[in-house]
Design an enzyme around this catalytic site. Sequence first.
Site, short mmCIF file in Angstrom:
data_model
loop_
_atom_site.label_atom_id
_atom_site.label_comp_id
_atom_site.label_asym_id
_atom_site.label_seq_id
_atom_site.Cartn_x
_atom_site.Cartn_y
_atom_site.Cartn_z
N ARG A 65 0.84 -1.20 0.00
CA ARG A 65 0.00 0.00 0.00
C ARG A 65 0.87 1.25 0.00
O ARG A 65 0.54 2.25 -0.63
CB ARG A 65 -0.92 0.01 1.22
CG ARG A 65 -1.95 1.11 1.12
CD ARG A 65 -2.98 1.00 2.21
NE ARG A 65 -2.52 1.64 3.44
CZ ARG A 65 -3.25 1.75 4.54
NH1 ARG A 65 -4.44 1.23 4.58
NH2 ARG A 65 -2.76 2.34 5.61
N ARG A 91 -10.09 2.52 -2.26
CA ARG A 91 -8.87 2.15 -1.55
C ARG A 91 -8.73 3.04 -0.32
O ARG A 91 -9.16 4.20 -0.34
CB ARG A 91 -7.61 2.35 -2.42
CG ARG A 91 -7.67 1.76 -3.78
CD ARG A 91 -7.81 0.27 -3.79
NE ARG A 91 -6.70 -0.45 -3.20
CZ ARG A 91 -6.70 -1.78 -3.03
NH1 ARG A 91 -7.75 -2.49 -3.38
NH2 ARG A 91 -5.67 -2.39 -2.50
N LEU A 93 -6.38 5.23 1.89
CA LEU A 93 -5.09 5.91 1.75
C LEU A 93 -4.37 5.96 3.10
O LEU A 93 -5.00 6.16 4.14
CB LEU A 93 -5.31 7.35 1.24
CG LEU A 93 -5.87 7.44 -0.17
CD1 LEU A 93 -6.26 8.88 -0.50
CD2 LEU A 93 -4.85 6.92 -1.19
N ASN A 107 -14.20 12.80 1.76
CA ASN A 107 -14.79 11.58 1.20
C ASN A 107 -16.31 11.71 1.23
O ASN A 107 -16.86 12.36 2.12
CB ASN A 107 -14.37 10.38 2.06
CG ASN A 107 -14.94 9.07 1.56
OD1 ASN A 107 -14.87 8.75 0.36
ND2 ASN A 107 -15.54 8.30 2.46
N HIS A 109 -19.71 9.42 1.59
CA HIS A 109 -20.15 8.09 2.00
C HIS A 109 -21.67 8.06 1.98
O HIS A 109 -22.32 8.99 2.46
CB HIS A 109 -19.62 7.78 3.41
CG HIS A 109 -19.92 6.39 3.86
ND1 HIS A 109 -19.23 5.30 3.36
CD2 HIS A 109 -20.84 5.89 4.71
CE1 HIS A 109 -19.72 4.19 3.91
NE2 HIS A 109 -20.71 4.53 4.73
N ASP A 141 -9.74 10.73 7.99
CA ASP A 141 -8.67 10.51 8.96
C ASP A 141 -8.16 9.08 8.78
O ASP A 141 -8.48 8.43 7.78
CB ASP A 141 -9.13 10.83 10.39
CG ASP A 141 -10.22 9.88 10.88
OD1 ASP A 141 -10.50 8.87 10.18
OD2 ASP A 141 -10.77 10.13 11.97
N ALA A 142 -7.39 8.59 9.75
CA ALA A 142 -6.75 7.29 9.56
C ALA A 142 -7.75 6.13 9.59
O ALA A 142 -7.43 5.02 9.15
CB ALA A 142 -5.68 7.09 10.64
N GLY A 143 -8.94 6.35 10.10
CA GLY A 143 -9.93 5.28 10.16
C GLY A 143 -10.73 5.16 8.87
O GLY A 143 -10.50 5.90 7.91
N ASP A 145 -14.08 5.90 7.30
CA ASP A 145 -15.31 6.70 7.43
C ASP A 145 -15.51 7.23 8.85
O ASP A 145 -16.65 7.34 9.33
CB ASP A 145 -16.54 5.87 6.99
CG ASP A 145 -16.42 5.38 5.55
OD1 ASP A 145 -15.87 6.13 4.72
OD2 ASP A 145 -16.84 4.24 5.27
C1 GRF Z 1 -21.20 6.65 -3.92
O1 GRF Z 1 -22.34 6.04 -3.40
C2 GRF Z 1 -20.35 7.18 -2.80
O2 GRF Z 1 -21.08 7.63 -1.72
C3 GRF Z 1 -19.54 5.98 -2.43
O3 GRF Z 1 -19.27 5.32 -3.64
C4 GRF Z 1 -20.28 5.65 -4.59
C5 GRF Z 1 -19.61 6.21 -5.77
O4 GRF Z 1 -20.50 6.42 -6.83
N1 GRF Z 1 -18.35 6.38 -1.71
P1 GRF Z 1 -19.99 7.17 -8.13
O5 GRF Z 1 -18.74 6.45 -8.61
O6 GRF Z 1 -19.72 8.60 -7.78
O7 GRF Z 1 -21.12 7.02 -9.12
#
Ligand code: GRF
Length: 212
Positions: A65, A91, A93, A107, A109, A141-143, A145
Site C-alpha cells: 500500500r 482504496r 489511503l 470523502n 459516504h 482521517d486514519a480510520g 469513514d
Molecule cells: C457513492 O455512493 C459514494 O457515496 C460511495 O461510492 C459511490 C460512488 O459512486 N463512496 P460514483 O462512482 O460517484 O457514481
Amino acid sequence: MNVGVLCSGSGTNLQALIDKAAKSELGPARIAVVGVNVPDCAALARARAAALPTFVIDHRDYKTRATFDQAVLGALRSHQVDLLVLAGFMRVLGDEVLAAFPQRVVNIHPTLLPAFPGTHAHRQTYDYGVKIAGCTVHFVDAGVDTGPVIAQSAVHVLEDDDEGAMRARILVEEHRLLPAVVRAIAERRVVVEGRRVRVLAAKPTGDVIRSL
Ligand code: GRF
C-alpha cells in the site's frame, strides 16, 4: 484551489463536480486532475470526455500500500493539488497521503455516519430497516469513514423501496452535497473546531445584489 478527484467506479459524483464546474458553480475550485485505480472504470471515461487531466494508478501493479500511496501522492503533487476529493475511491489511503493534505482530504459516504461505515453501506442500511437514510461528506482521517463530518443530507426510505430505489434517492443528494462542500472549502467557509466542523453561509453573490 486545485482539486484532485480520485475514483474507482461509475463516477457519477465526479460528473456532478464536472457539471457544476462547467456552470461556474464551484467557486474558486477547479478540477486539476482525476485519478483512478481501476483502468477501465467509467469515471475515467467521464474525466476524459470533459478533457480533464487524468492518471491511472492500478493498485494491482504495487506490492504494498505504501508504494501505491507514493505513486498516487506523486501524481497529485505533479498537478499541484490542494484539495483531495475521494468520490467513490475504493482504496484506503495511508498516513503519508493524509499528512500531505492536512484537513484537505474529503470523502463522500452513502450513509448518515457514524451509521454503517465501510463497504456494502447501502446493503447495511437497507437490511437494517432504517426509515431515514442519507449521505455524509467528511474529512478523511486514519480510520474508515471516521473523520469529522462536514455535511449530511437525509432522505426517507419509503415503504415500497427496494435497495436500488433507496440508493438512487441517496445519490441525488450526494450529487448536490459534494459539490456544495467542495465550493465551501474553496471559499474558505469550512471551519474545523476539533470534531465539529462548521460550514458558514455563502456571502450573497453579485447576482443576488443586482436582483434586489
Ligand atoms: C457513492 O455512493 C459514494 O457515496 C460511495 O461510492 C459511490 C460512488 O459512486 N463512496 P460514483 O462512482 O460517484 O457514481
